[in-house]
Scaffold this active site. Structure first.
Site, mmCIF file in Angstrom:
data_model
loop_
_atom_site.group_PDB
_atom_site.id
_atom_site.type_symbol
_atom_site.label_atom_id
_atom_site.label_comp_id
_atom_site.label_asym_id
_atom_site.label_seq_id
_atom_site.Cartn_x
_atom_site.Cartn_y
_atom_site.Cartn_z
ATOM 1 N N LYS A 1 0.918 -1.241 -0.165
ATOM 2 C CA LYS A 1 -0.104 -0.004 -0.049
ATOM 3 C C LYS A 1 0.706 1.241 -0.029
ATOM 4 O O LYS A 1 0.291 2.403 0.374
ATOM 5 C CB LYS A 1 -1.031 -0.013 1.118
ATOM 6 N N HIS B 1 7.294 -7.390 -2.020
ATOM 7 C CA HIS B 1 6.817 -6.583 -0.847
ATOM 8 C C HIS B 1 7.848 -7.143 0.242
ATOM 9 O O HIS B 1 7.625 -6.886 1.570
ATOM 10 C CB HIS B 1 5.488 -6.877 -0.397
ATOM 11 N N SER C 1 -4.753 2.924 4.339
ATOM 12 C CA SER C 1 -4.890 1.947 3.094
ATOM 13 C C SER C 1 -4.888 0.498 3.019
ATOM 14 O O SER C 1 -5.805 0.010 2.521
ATOM 15 C CB SER C 1 -3.811 2.681 2.015
HETATM 16 P P1 A3P Z 1 -5.297 4.706 -0.995
HETATM 17 O O1 A3P Z 1 -5.728 3.193 -0.420
HETATM 18 O O2 A3P Z 1 -4.671 5.391 0.128
HETATM 19 O O3 A3P Z 1 -5.876 5.477 -1.860
HETATM 20 P P2 A3P Z 1 -0.109 -0.455 -3.889
HETATM 21 O O4 A3P Z 1 -0.148 -0.299 -5.165
HETATM 22 O O5 A3P Z 1 1.238 -0.478 -3.011
HETATM 23 O O6 A3P Z 1 -1.108 -1.341 -3.164
HETATM 24 O O7 A3P Z 1 -0.904 1.207 -3.191
HETATM 25 C C1 A3P Z 1 -2.144 1.320 -3.271
HETATM 26 C C2 A3P Z 1 -2.108 2.869 -2.759
HETATM 27 O O8 A3P Z 1 -1.745 3.795 -3.737
HETATM 28 C C3 A3P Z 1 -3.811 3.361 -2.644
HETATM 29 O O9 A3P Z 1 -3.642 4.263 -1.694
HETATM 30 C C4 A3P Z 1 -3.780 3.947 -4.193
HETATM 31 O O10 A3P Z 1 -4.923 4.648 -4.169
HETATM 32 C C5 A3P Z 1 -2.547 4.725 -4.330
HETATM 33 N N1 A3P Z 1 -2.019 5.006 -5.524
HETATM 34 C C6 A3P Z 1 -2.406 4.262 -6.843
HETATM 35 N N2 A3P Z 1 -2.131 4.985 -7.927
HETATM 36 C C7 A3P Z 1 -1.599 6.128 -7.415
HETATM 37 C C8 A3P Z 1 -1.466 7.481 -8.070
HETATM 38 N N3 A3P Z 1 -1.288 7.626 -9.472
HETATM 39 N N4 A3P Z 1 -1.343 8.570 -7.230
HETATM 40 C C9 A3P Z 1 -1.536 8.501 -6.065
HETATM 41 N N5 A3P Z 1 -1.927 7.517 -5.474
HETATM 42 C C10 A3P Z 1 -2.026 6.288 -6.096
#
Ligand code: A3P
Length: 294
Positions: A48, A108, A138
């Protein structure tokens, strides 16, 4: 809170005290024996922290901003997820082995659990860290909608689970510390989610340099535009569409909010004070500095 079960199947197991998906634990021998190559680039994150975001940035850089080429497959299939194992699908290791070099892979895993060949081959590591409070929030919403991870329980329960590191891939504190402390000893670019959010152009330029790609200003602008939260949410190849039995986006979307500081909408004043105290204890002695709000 237990680590725990869906029906009779435990969803998490452990390797060296780190909770991991049970299917990853079952495949541990293959994962540890993975043969990294010197030209591998490994994207490393705590869950996340913006993994999908940095993957899309890296893919666009690798393909010189060619948006169509980045539509070739869903983001989770473009870069093998090293410790992914869900038979009968091919494992992350099998997908990586079948991939032409130079490879971009992702993990991860905490640094101490990485297959040793990555260190032996002097690979490049691209680590993205996100502040602990927003990561917690998140991850809570992700576990609500992700059927392959334990149900998070209530917010208050999950707050304790996260602090105690009893979540898949273990403690945020140890993960971030472990990778941070290695940054000067290996080929590593260490980035912060919050910096990419504040100044995407500058951070994307760092990634370009790290990948030894010299792209002109117009391409850089395209990459900035294509990797905004709104663009990636609307893009079916980046919004992690998956069967409802795996990710149930009607409970919480994968592209949820994509902001800094959402923890303020979740933490009580008492939780925030407690978290700050625990943070001080667990991160004592590190030089890492996070931004938790704009
Ligand atoms: P939130 O749940 O706070 O919205 P991962 O890819 O490591 O699983 O992380 C997911 C998190 O990154 C989510 O956070 C998601 O919305 C956010 N995320 C993905 N793409 C993004 C982008 N282009 N800009 C900002 N946040 C992004």
């Amino acid at each position: 809170m237990a680590l725990t079960t869906a029906g009779t199947q435990p969803l998490l197991g452990e390797v060296a005290g780190i909770p991991l998906p049970a299917t990853t634990v079952d495949n541990w021998h293959q994962i540890q024996g993975f043969k990294a190559q010197p030209d591998d680039l490994l994207i490393c994150t705590y869950p996340k922290s913006g993994t999908t975001w940095i993957q899309e940035i890296v893919d666009l850089i690798e393909h010189s901003g060619d948006v169509d080429k980045c539509q070739r497959a869903a983001i989770q299939h473009r870069h093998p997820f090293l410790e992914w194992a869900r038979p009968p699908q091919p494992s992350g290791v099998e997908k990586a082995r079948a991939m032409p070099r130079p490879r971009v892979l992702r993990t991860h895993l905490p640094a101490q659990l990485l297959p040793p060949s990555f260190w032996e081959s002097n690979c490049k590591f691209l680590y993205v860290a996100r502040n602990a409070k927003d990561c917690l929030v998140s991850y809570y919403h992700f576990q609500r909608m992700n059927r392959t991870l334990p149900d998070p329980g209530t917010w208050d329960q999950y707050f304790e689970t996260f602090i105690s590191g009893k979540v898949a891939w273990g403690s945020w504190f140890e993960h971030v510390r472990g990778w941070w402390e290695l940054r000067d000893n290996v080929q590593m670019l260490f980035l912060f989610y919050e910096d990419i959010k504040r100044d995407p152009k500058q951070e994307i330029q760092k990634v370009m340099k790290f990948m030894e790609k010299n792209l002109d200003g117009a391409v850089l602008d395209t990459i900035v535009q294509e990797t905004t939260f709104e663009k990636m949410k609307a893009n079916p190849m980046t919004n992690r569409s998956a069967p409802k039995t795996i990710l149930d986006q009607s409970i919480s979307p994968f592209m949820r909010k994509g902001i800094m500081g959402d923890w303020k909408n979740h933490f009580t004043v008492a939780q925030n004070e407690r978290f700050d105290e625990i943070y001080r204890q667990k991160m004592k002695g590190t030089s890492i500095n996070f931004c938790t709000e704009l």
